[in-house]
Design an enzyme around this catalytic site. Structure first.
Site, PDB file in Angstrom:
ATOM      1  N   ASP A  62       0.856  -1.177   0.000  1.00  0.00           N
ATOM      2  CA  ASP A  62       0.000   0.000   0.000  1.00  0.00           C
ATOM      3  C   ASP A  62       0.894   1.230   0.000  1.00  0.00           C
ATOM      4  O   ASP A  62       1.733   1.394   0.881  1.00  0.00           O
ATOM      5  CB  ASP A  62      -0.901  -0.002   1.247  1.00  0.00           C
ATOM      6  CG  ASP A  62      -1.780   1.235   1.301  1.00  0.00           C
ATOM      7  OD1 ASP A  62      -2.630   1.394   0.408  1.00  0.00           O
ATOM      8  OD2 ASP A  62      -1.602   2.063   2.221  1.00  0.00           O
ATOM      9  N   GLU A 146      -1.691  -1.455  -6.112  1.00  0.00           N
ATOM     10  CA  GLU A 146      -2.943  -0.932  -6.643  1.00  0.00           C
ATOM     11  C   GLU A 146      -2.683  -0.386  -8.029  1.00  0.00           C
ATOM     12  O   GLU A 146      -1.631   0.195  -8.279  1.00  0.00           O
ATOM     13  CB  GLU A 146      -3.429   0.230  -5.779  1.00  0.00           C
ATOM     14  CG  GLU A 146      -4.174  -0.176  -4.553  1.00  0.00           C
ATOM     15  CD  GLU A 146      -4.592   1.041  -3.762  1.00  0.00           C
ATOM     16  OE1 GLU A 146      -5.756   1.105  -3.371  1.00  0.00           O
ATOM     17  OE2 GLU A 146      -3.759   1.923  -3.536  1.00  0.00           O
ATOM     18  N   CYS A 197     -12.317  -5.066   4.876  1.00  0.00           N
ATOM     19  CA  CYS A 197     -11.611  -5.756   5.955  1.00  0.00           C
ATOM     20  C   CYS A 197     -10.816  -6.911   5.343  1.00  0.00           C
ATOM     21  O   CYS A 197     -11.358  -7.711   4.585  1.00  0.00           O
ATOM     22  CB  CYS A 197     -12.597  -6.295   6.981  1.00  0.00           C
ATOM     23  SG  CYS A 197     -11.798  -7.256   8.293  1.00  0.00           S
ATOM     24  N   CYS A 200     -12.501 -10.379   7.057  1.00  0.00           N
ATOM     25  CA  CYS A 200     -13.855 -10.869   6.754  1.00  0.00           C
ATOM     26  C   CYS A 200     -14.404 -10.282   5.452  1.00  0.00           C
ATOM     27  O   CYS A 200     -15.483 -10.657   5.010  1.00  0.00           O
ATOM     28  CB  CYS A 200     -14.795 -10.578   7.918  1.00  0.00           C
ATOM     29  SG  CYS A 200     -15.194  -8.827   8.108  1.00  0.00           S
ATOM     30  N   ASP A 225      -3.152   1.065   6.948  1.00  0.00           N
ATOM     31  CA  ASP A 225      -2.344   0.821   5.752  1.00  0.00           C
ATOM     32  C   ASP A 225      -1.957  -0.652   5.635  1.00  0.00           C
ATOM     33  O   ASP A 225      -1.884  -1.196   4.536  1.00  0.00           O
ATOM     34  CB  ASP A 225      -1.074   1.695   5.762  1.00  0.00           C
ATOM     35  CG  ASP A 225      -1.411   3.184   5.713  1.00  0.00           C
ATOM     36  OD1 ASP A 225      -2.518   3.524   5.259  1.00  0.00           O
ATOM     37  OD2 ASP A 225      -0.566   3.995   6.139  1.00  0.00           O
TER      38      ASP A 225
HETATM   39 ZN   LIG Z   1     -13.614  -7.926   9.504  1.00  0.00          ZN
END
Ligand SMILES: [Zn+2]
Length: 263
Positions: A62, A146, A197, A200, A225
């Site tokens: 990142d 990215e 996230c 998850c 980051d």
């Molecule tokens: Zn999560």
């Protein structure tokens, strides 16, 4: 190096070898330059160079403003400290320059000072980028980044656009160096990399001032980051965890040609 070259049907010719001949000789051309000198030009076939295998790990990176880069394994690459010093000095001299009378000798001197410092800043930046890109392609076998904000300028990435010049140089250098180091650079979709996230994959909204990623769904609490770097890594490695990871991968082949300018 004075040696003899045997050429059918001429026999032995005394030659001066300018360089070693590597590979299998395919053709020989004897040509005479305008100067009257004769040249023996060998065309050789060499075995295709196999890129050395890099057994490094896969990493997501990142890119940031305060710190140059955060790696998915937790490593942080800081901006060199003297950057800021140079940049502050540059801003100061530029202000001085604009105050000077046009055509005056002070203005000319100030102009030279500005140009010199610009050069120094550019040199420092280039050295820094060379150093870190060499290290990265040596350490890792796959590097995920990215897709640059300039290529896909969404509102989310607008803030990052400021530093884009440095980033695109970084990406190009990395892609160009990767080739020879047995490393692959992969560009992923930048959408929501800071909000998703990494554990998850739910979206956790946060503004620029929030430095931590605190997930209310799974409880993950890590540096924002670092979370983004992990999301970038997941997007580059479809099938190894991470939802809808496929389809985001684009290999940097198109960047390679342009990248050679930085060698
Ligand atoms: Zn999560």
């Amino acid at each position: 190096m004075n040696e003899k070259l045997t050429v059918t049907p001429f026999g032995e010719i005394a030659i001066k070898k300018h360089r070693e001949i590597k590979g299998r000789i395919k053709t020989l051309t004897l040509k005479r330059e305008a100067s009257g000198k004769w040249f023996a030009v060998f065309c050789v076939e060499t075995p295709e160079e196999i890129p050395r295998e890099n057994k490094g790990k896969t990493v997501g990176i990142d890119l940031g403003l305060k710190t140059f880069a955060t790696l998915s394994d937790g490593e942080v690459i800081k901006n060199p400290r003297h950057f800021k010093k140079h940049e502050e000095r540059l801003a100061f001299i530029q202000r001085e320059f604009s105050k000077r009378k046009k055509g005056g000798s002070n203005r000319k001197r100030a102009k030279i000072r500005v140009a010199k410092l610009h050069e120094k800043v550019a040199d420092t930046r280039r050295d820094f980028l060379h150093k870190i890109t060499t290290q990265l392609v040596d350490d890792y076998s796959v590097i995920a980044l990215e897709k640059l904000a300039s290529q896909e300028m969404s509102e989310e990435n607008y803030g990052k656009f400021i530093n884009d010049a440095g980033w695109s140089k970084f990406a190009k250098m990395l892609a160009y160096k990767a080739e020879g180091a047995g490393c692959r650079v992969v560009f992923v979709d930048p959408k929501d990399t800071t909000q998703e996230c990494s554990n998850c994959h739910k979206i956790v909204q946060k503004d620029l001032t929030e430095r931590m990623h605190n997930c209310p769904f799974c409880g993950l609490s890590i540096d924002r980051d670092l979370n983004a770097a992990r999301v970038i890594l997941i997007r580059a490695t479809p099938g190894q965890g991470g939802s809808n990871a496929s389809g985001n991968v684009a290999i940097a082949t198109s960047m390679k040609e342009e990248a050679h300018a930085y060698s």
